[in-house]
Write a protein that holds these residues in place. Structure first.
Motif, mmCIF file in Angstrom:
data_model
loop_
_atom_site.group_PDB
_atom_site.id
_atom_site.type_symbol
_atom_site.label_atom_id
_atom_site.label_comp_id
_atom_site.label_asym_id
_atom_site.label_seq_id
_atom_site.Cartn_x
_atom_site.Cartn_y
_atom_site.Cartn_z
ATOM 1 N N UNK A 151 0.840 -1.196 0.000
ATOM 2 C CA UNK A 151 0.000 0.000 0.000
ATOM 3 C C UNK A 151 0.878 1.250 0.000
ATOM 4 N N UNK A 152 0.650 2.138 -0.957
ATOM 5 C CA UNK A 152 1.385 3.385 -1.038
ATOM 6 C C UNK A 152 2.676 3.332 -1.825
ATOM 7 N N UNK A 153 3.075 2.150 -2.310
ATOM 8 C CA UNK A 153 4.323 2.029 -3.060
ATOM 9 C C UNK A 153 4.237 0.869 -4.045
ATOM 10 N N UNK A 154 4.488 1.177 -5.312
ATOM 11 C CA UNK A 154 4.482 0.170 -6.364
ATOM 12 C C UNK A 154 5.749 0.349 -7.188
ATOM 13 N N UNK A 155 6.415 -0.756 -7.507
ATOM 14 C CA UNK A 155 7.573 -0.685 -8.399
ATOM 15 C C UNK A 155 7.374 -1.653 -9.548
ATOM 16 N N UNK A 156 7.808 -1.232 -10.700
ATOM 17 C CA UNK A 156 7.732 -2.014 -11.922
ATOM 18 C C UNK A 156 9.140 -2.048 -12.493
ATOM 19 N N UNK A 157 9.623 -3.239 -12.833
ATOM 20 C CA UNK A 157 10.978 -3.335 -13.342
ATOM 21 C C UNK A 157 11.032 -4.344 -14.481
ATOM 22 N N UNK A 158 11.577 -3.916 -15.600
ATOM 23 C CA UNK A 158 11.797 -4.807 -16.730
ATOM 24 C C UNK A 158 12.983 -4.295 -17.530
ATOM 25 N N UNK A 159 13.535 -5.155 -18.367
ATOM 26 C CA UNK A 159 14.662 -4.758 -19.206
ATOM 27 C C UNK A 159 14.254 -3.655 -20.180
ATOM 28 N N UNK A 160 13.011 -3.680 -20.623
ATOM 29 C CA UNK A 160 12.548 -2.692 -21.602
ATOM 30 C C UNK A 160 12.279 -1.327 -20.985
ATOM 31 N N UNK A 161 11.678 -1.299 -19.787
ATOM 32 C CA UNK A 161 11.261 -0.017 -19.205
ATOM 33 C C UNK A 161 12.186 0.489 -18.119
ATOM 34 N N UNK A 162 12.991 -0.395 -17.544
ATOM 35 C CA UNK A 162 13.767 -0.008 -16.376
ATOM 36 C C UNK A 162 12.852 0.039 -15.174
ATOM 37 N N UNK A 163 13.246 0.749 -14.147
ATOM 38 C CA UNK A 163 12.474 0.834 -12.907
ATOM 39 C C UNK A 163 11.520 2.023 -12.958
ATOM 40 N N UNK A 164 10.250 1.767 -12.680
ATOM 41 C CA UNK A 164 9.235 2.815 -12.572
ATOM 42 C C UNK A 164 8.599 2.670 -11.197
ATOM 43 N N UNK A 165 8.455 3.774 -10.465
ATOM 44 C CA UNK A 165 7.843 3.733 -9.137
ATOM 45 C C UNK A 165 6.672 4.708 -9.086
ATOM 46 N N UNK A 166 5.723 4.410 -8.220
ATOM 47 C CA UNK A 166 4.562 5.270 -8.036
ATOM 48 C C UNK A 166 3.946 4.980 -6.676
ATOM 49 N N UNK A 167 3.055 5.865 -6.258
ATOM 50 C CA UNK A 167 2.369 5.657 -4.979
ATOM 51 C C UNK A 167 0.945 5.161 -5.161
ATOM 52 N N UNK A 168 0.360 5.344 -6.358
ATOM 53 C CA UNK A 168 -1.003 4.883 -6.616
ATOM 54 C C UNK A 168 -1.049 4.145 -7.949
#
Length: 193
Positions: A90-107
């Protein structure tokens, strides 16, 4: 295809975060003979998501494990190509892939917009996956077994499909009509709950 991959990842991760924050959803009182209904704070889903927009289309397989407020989602393409890992609480999401790199968000909505530039009522997915309307303004129709068949809500039409007498859907078809008779279409197939 890169935008599509980001969209699939954002939608799946957003739905996971949304379900995490919706602990007030109650389980149905019906007794089910299959393991379809589980503790809403601890579950595992497997399936496929497809997205079609006026610009592109594509699909990905997903595995989603939820343990209380924490989740782990893995998205892959055909034959396991293009793995993307999504983790969150809750309040923190991370997305990581070779294509996009690391993306973070709170919602979930913030993640979707960062990843794709697209805005959608991601918070509604928590209700839609549970075959429930998200708002009191939703127009709902039910099937002969009193299950949600279709919702029209906040600019989206959601059609629900079920296996046999199950009370939770195995397929959701989300459609949004855009200008010039074009539209966005998301198909979510849940193969295992």
């Amino acid at each position: 295809m890169r935008l599509f991959s980001k969209l699939c990842v954002a939608i799946c991760s957003s739905s996971v975060l949304v379900l995490t924050g919706c602990q007030h959803l109650s389980q149905p009182n019906k007794i089910i003979t299959s393991p379809q209904v589980q503790d809403e704070n601890n579950f595992s889903l497997q399936g496929k998501i497809g997205v079609r927009t006026p610009q592109q289309s594509g699909s990905a397989f997903f595995t989603w494990v939820q343990q209380q407020d924490q989740f782990d989602i893995e998205l892959t393409g055909i034959l396991g190509v293009g793995k993307t890992q999504i983790e969150g609480k809750a309040g923190q999401v991370t997305l990581n892939s070779a294509k996009t790199g690391l993306i973070t968000a709170t919602t979930p909505e913030e993640l979707l917009e960062k990843a794709t530039g697209w805005q959608a009522p991601i918070m509604h997915l928590a209700y839609w996956v549970q075959a429930k309307p998200a708002t009191q303004n939703a127009q709902a129709s039910k099937d002969e077994q009193n299950r949600l068949k279709q919702l029209i809500e906040d600019g989206w039409t959601v059609d629900f499909s079920y296996n046999d007498k199950q009370i939770l859907p195995n397929k959701l078809l989300l459609k949004q009509t855009l200008a010039d008779d074009k539209g966005n279409r998301i198909t979510m197939v849940i193969q295992n709950r």
